[in-house]
Write a protein that holds these residues in place. Structure first.
Motif, PDB file in Angstrom:
ATOM      1  N   LEU A   1       3.558   3.133  -3.681  1.00  0.00           N
ATOM      2  CA  LEU A   1       2.766   1.987  -3.242  1.00  0.00           C
ATOM      3  C   LEU A   1       1.565   1.793  -4.152  1.00  0.00           C
ATOM      4  N   HIS A   2       0.965   0.615  -4.094  1.00  0.00           N
ATOM      5  CA  HIS A   2      -0.223   0.397  -4.915  1.00  0.00           C
ATOM      6  C   HIS A   2      -1.434  -0.043  -4.108  1.00  0.00           C
ATOM      7  N   CYS A   3      -1.228  -0.694  -2.976  1.00  0.00           N
ATOM      8  CA  CYS A   3      -2.347  -1.267  -2.226  1.00  0.00           C
ATOM      9  C   CYS A   3      -2.416  -0.679  -0.820  1.00  0.00           C
ATOM     10  N   PRO A   4      -3.454   0.104  -0.515  1.00  0.00           N
ATOM     11  CA  PRO A   4      -3.544   0.673   0.837  1.00  0.00           C
ATOM     12  C   PRO A   4      -3.767  -0.387   1.911  1.00  0.00           C
ATOM     13  N   TYR A   5      -4.391  -1.504   1.539  1.00  0.00           N
ATOM     14  CA  TYR A   5      -4.585  -2.565   2.529  1.00  0.00           C
ATOM     15  C   TYR A   5      -3.266  -3.244   2.874  1.00  0.00           C
ATOM     16  N   CYS A   6      -2.315  -3.193   1.949  1.00  0.00           N
ATOM     17  CA  CYS A   6      -0.987  -3.763   2.186  1.00  0.00           C
ATOM     18  C   CYS A   6      -0.070  -2.783   2.922  1.00  0.00           C
ATOM     19  N   HIS A   7      -0.206  -1.487   2.620  1.00  0.00           N
ATOM     20  CA  HIS A   7       0.790  -0.524   3.102  1.00  0.00           C
ATOM     21  C   HIS A   7       0.199   0.716   3.788  1.00  0.00           C
ATOM     22  N   GLY A   8      -1.127   0.840   3.778  1.00  0.00           N
ATOM     23  CA  GLY A   8      -1.727   2.070   4.293  1.00  0.00           C
ATOM     24  C   GLY A   8      -1.404   2.363   5.746  1.00  0.00           C
TER      25      GLY A   8
ATOM     26  N   LEU B   1       1.524 -12.745 -11.661  1.00  0.00           N
ATOM     27  CA  LEU B   1       1.548 -11.649 -12.626  1.00  0.00           C
ATOM     28  C   LEU B   1       2.710 -10.730 -12.292  1.00  0.00           C
ATOM     29  N   LYS B   2       3.010  -9.826 -13.211  1.00  0.00           N
ATOM     30  CA  LYS B   2       4.013  -8.809 -12.936  1.00  0.00           C
ATOM     31  C   LYS B   2       3.374  -7.444 -13.073  1.00  0.00           C
ATOM     32  N   ASP B   3       3.885  -6.484 -12.306  1.00  0.00           N
ATOM     33  CA  ASP B   3       3.372  -5.125 -12.319  1.00  0.00           C
ATOM     34  C   ASP B   3       4.216  -4.252 -13.236  1.00  0.00           C
ATOM     35  N   GLU B   4       3.565  -3.605 -14.194  1.00  0.00           N
ATOM     36  CA  GLU B   4       4.252  -2.643 -15.057  1.00  0.00           C
ATOM     37  C   GLU B   4       3.869  -1.237 -14.617  1.00  0.00           C
ATOM     38  N   LEU B   5       4.871  -0.487 -14.186  1.00  0.00           N
ATOM     39  CA  LEU B   5       4.635   0.856 -13.668  1.00  0.00           C
ATOM     40  C   LEU B   5       4.604   1.885 -14.785  1.00  0.00           C
ATOM     41  N   PRO B   6       3.875   2.974 -14.598  1.00  0.00           N
ATOM     42  CA  PRO B   6       3.909   4.056 -15.581  1.00  0.00           C
ATOM     43  C   PRO B   6       5.336   4.581 -15.744  1.00  0.00           C
ATOM     44  N   PRO B   7       5.698   5.046 -16.948  1.00  0.00           N
ATOM     45  CA  PRO B   7       7.074   5.499 -17.192  1.00  0.00           C
ATOM     46  C   PRO B   7       7.330   6.897 -16.627  1.00  0.00           C
TER      47      PRO B   7
ATOM     48  N   GLU C   1       9.869   9.061 -14.097  1.00  0.00           N
ATOM     49  CA  GLU C   1      11.214   9.013 -13.527  1.00  0.00           C
ATOM     50  C   GLU C   1      11.171   8.808 -12.012  1.00  0.00           C
ATOM     51  N   GLY C   2      11.891   7.794 -11.546  1.00  0.00           N
ATOM     52  CA  GLY C   2      12.025   7.534 -10.122  1.00  0.00           C
ATOM     53  C   GLY C   2      10.986   6.609  -9.537  1.00  0.00           C
ATOM     54  N   LEU C   3       9.946   6.295 -10.316  1.00  0.00           N
ATOM     55  CA  LEU C   3       8.847   5.501  -9.781  1.00  0.00           C
ATOM     56  C   LEU C   3       9.300   4.080  -9.433  1.00  0.00           C
ATOM     57  N   ALA C   4       9.963   3.420 -10.373  1.00  0.00           N
ATOM     58  CA  ALA C   4      10.356   2.021 -10.174  1.00  0.00           C
ATOM     59  C   ALA C   4      11.316   1.870  -8.998  1.00  0.00           C
ATOM     60  N   GLU C   5      12.209   2.830  -8.833  1.00  0.00           N
ATOM     61  CA  GLU C   5      13.211   2.749  -7.763  1.00  0.00           C
ATOM     62  C   GLU C   5      12.585   2.825  -6.369  1.00  0.00           C
ATOM     63  N   ARG C   6      11.410   3.471  -6.272  1.00  0.00           N
ATOM     64  CA  ARG C   6      10.778   3.657  -4.965  1.00  0.00           C
ATOM     65  C   ARG C   6       9.627   2.673  -4.731  1.00  0.00           C
ATOM     66  N   PHE C   7       9.327   1.838  -5.734  1.00  0.00           N
ATOM     67  CA  PHE C   7       8.165   0.962  -5.645  1.00  0.00           C
ATOM     68  C   PHE C   7       8.334  -0.038  -4.510  1.00  0.00           C
TER      69      PHE C   7
ATOM     70  N   PRO D   1       9.523  -6.487  -4.206  1.00  0.00           N
ATOM     71  CA  PRO D   1      10.004  -5.153  -3.827  1.00  0.00           C
ATOM     72  C   PRO D   1       9.629  -4.726  -2.404  1.00  0.00           C
ATOM     73  N   ALA D   2       8.638  -5.375  -1.803  1.00  0.00           N
ATOM     74  CA  ALA D   2       8.161  -4.964  -0.485  1.00  0.00           C
ATOM     75  C   ALA D   2       9.027  -5.566   0.618  1.00  0.00           C
ATOM     76  N   ALA D   3       9.280  -4.768   1.647  1.00  0.00           N
ATOM     77  CA  ALA D   3      10.065  -5.254   2.780  1.00  0.00           C
ATOM     78  C   ALA D   3       9.234  -6.144   3.692  1.00  0.00           C
ATOM     79  N   HIS D   4       7.938  -5.885   3.738  1.00  0.00           N
ATOM     80  CA  HIS D   4       7.052  -6.648   4.605  1.00  0.00           C
ATOM     81  C   HIS D   4       5.731  -6.902   3.893  1.00  0.00           C
ATOM     82  N   MET D   5       5.014  -7.921   4.367  1.00  0.00           N
ATOM     83  CA  MET D   5       3.652  -8.145   3.877  1.00  0.00           C
ATOM     84  C   MET D   5       2.712  -8.008   5.072  1.00  0.00           C
ATOM     85  N   GLN D   6       1.538  -7.468   4.802  1.00  0.00           N
ATOM     86  CA  GLN D   6       0.580  -7.227   5.872  1.00  0.00           C
ATOM     87  C   GLN D   6      -0.756  -7.879   5.557  1.00  0.00           C
ATOM     88  N   GLY D   7      -1.577  -8.040   6.602  1.00  0.00           N
ATOM     89  CA  GLY D   7      -2.925  -8.542   6.429  1.00  0.00           C
ATOM     90  C   GLY D   7      -3.041 -10.050   6.379  1.00  0.00           C
TER      91      GLY D   7
END
Length: 315
Positions: A135-142, A116-122, A124-130, A48-54
Motif C-alpha cells: 500500500l502507499h496511502c494510510p488514509y486510503c487503506h490504513g 499520473l502513474k505510480d512507478e514502484l521500486p524494483p 520482487e513481488g511488489l507490483a503483484e501485491r500493490f 489496482p485497489a478494490a475499494h476507495m475510502q475517504g
C-alpha cells in the motif's frame, strides 16, 4: 471535411482524462449546457485497489463502479465520452487534439486531467501485491489493515515520515531502510522513530514472502525474513503532463515531479488551458480530484460566457 463532420468534431470544451477530475469537470459543463467531449484512455491511477475510502457517501465503493456511475451521470447531460488516447494537441485560436484512433477534435477550451502513474521500486513481488497488502496511502487503506504488522519500505529519507504516520494505525511498525543508510537519517528522525516504537532494519529488501495469497513477510538480501502483514511503500509519481508542456504551459519542478503552474481554479499560464486532478498536483486523492474538476468546469463556463458577451459588445 464536410460541414456536418466539422460540427461533429467541434466542441466548446474537451476534457482529456476520464477519471474523477475529468468526469467531474464534464458533469459541471454538461449541466451548464456546454458541448463537451471527454477523452478517456482508461488508465485510472487507483485501478489496482478494490475499494476507495475517504470519499463521503462513496466510502468503500470500488473505483470501477465509481467511474461507471460517473460516466452514466455525464451522459444524462449530453456530454460525449470517447474511449481513446490523446496523442497530440496544438493551439490554433482554440485547441486541436489528435486521438490515437485517428480522429481530430477541436475546442475553445481544453482541460487536461490525465493524472499520473505510480512507478514502484524494483522489488520482487511488489507490483503483484500493490493495492492489496502492498500500500502507499494510510488514509486510503490504513483502517482496513489496522493493528496488523506493518512494514515500510524506505526509498528515501522522506520514508521516515511515512513510517511515523502509519503508527496511527498500528503500533507494530518496522522501517526497512532498503536503499537508505542510517547515516542519511537525521537525529530528529531517529528520535521520533524511537519515540514511536518503530523498529529500524538496515539492509536491502530482496522480495516478499506470500503464502495463501497474502503477504506474510519481507525477505532481505541476506536471506532473513521479517514477518509482516502489510507493507507501505512510496511509489515514484510520474505525472502525465506532456500535453501541457507541449502546449506551452509553464511547468515547475517539485519533489514529486514536474507539474504545471496553475491558479486557484486550475488555469495554466496558457489562456483556455486548464489542469485538474493529479495532472495539477501530486496529492489529489479521488475526492480532491473531483473537487478540482468541478472548480475548473465552473470557471470554464464563466470564461466562455464572459468571452461571448465581450465579443457581442464589440459587434
Amino acid at each position: 471535411m464536410t460541414e456536418n463532420t466539422a460540427l461533429a468534431d467541434s466542441y466548446e470544451v474537451i476534457v482529456i482524462g476520464g477519471g474523477a477530475a475529468g468526469l467531474s469537470a464534464g458533469l459541471v459543463l454538461g449541466r451548464a449546457r456546454r458541448r463537451t467531449l471527454v477523452v478517456d484512455a482508461g488508465e485510472p491511477r487507483n485501478a489496482p485497489a478494490a475499494h476507495m475510502q475517504g470519499y463521503l457517501s462513496r466510502d468503500g465503493m470500488s473505483p470501477a463502479d465509481f467511474l461507471a456511475t460517473g460516466r452514466e451521470e455525464i451522459a444524462r447531460y449530453g456530454v460525449e465520452l470517447v474511449r481513446d488516447r490523446a496523442v497530440d494537441a496544438a493551439r490554433d485560436g482554440g485547441f486541436t487534439v489528435t486521438l490515437a484512433g485517428g480522429r481530430t477534435v477541436r475546442a475553445r477550451q481544453l482541460v487536461v486531467a490525465t493524472g499520473l502513474k505510480d512507478e514502484l521500486p524494483p522489488v520482487e513481488g511488489l507490483a503483484e501485491r500493490f493495492g492489496r497488502d502492498v500500500l502507499h496511502c494510510p488514509y486510503c487503506h490504513g483502517w482496513e489493515v489496522r493493528d496488523q504488522a506493518f512494514g515500510v519500505l524506505a526509498t528515501s529519507p522522506m520514508s521516515v515520515h511515512q513510517a511515523l504516520i502509519v503508527t496511527q494505525w498500528s503500533k507494530d511498525v518496522t522501517l526497512f531502510l532498503h536503499t537508505v543508510t542510517e547515516a542519511e537519517l537525521s537525529t530528529d528522525d531517529l528520535r521520533r522513530l524511537a519515540a514511536a516504537g518503530v523498529q529500524v532494519v538496515p539492509g536491502e529488501v530482496a522480495g516478499l514472502v506470500v503464502e495463501d495469497d497474502r503477504l506474510t513477510g519481507v525477505r532481505l538480501g541476506d536471506g532473513s525474513v521479517h514477518a509482516r502483514e502489510a507493507l507501505f511503500v512510496a511509489p515514484r509519481a510520474v505525472p502525465r503532463t506532456d500535453l501541457l508542456a507541449r502546449l506551452g504551459a509553464e511547468m515547475t519542478e517539485t519533489p514529486f515531479g514536474v507539474y504545471p503552474v496553475v491558479d486557484g481554479r486550475g488555469l495554466t499560464t496558457v489562456p483556455g488551458l486548464w489542469a485538474a486532478g493529479n495532472a495539477s498536483g501530486f496529492a489529489e486523492q479521488v475526492i480532491n480530484a473531483a473537487s478540482r474538476g468541478y472548480r475548473a468546469g465552473a470557471a470554464i463556463n464563466g470564461e466562455l460566457l464572459m468571452n461571448d458577451l465581450d465579443a457581442a459588445v464589440q459587434v
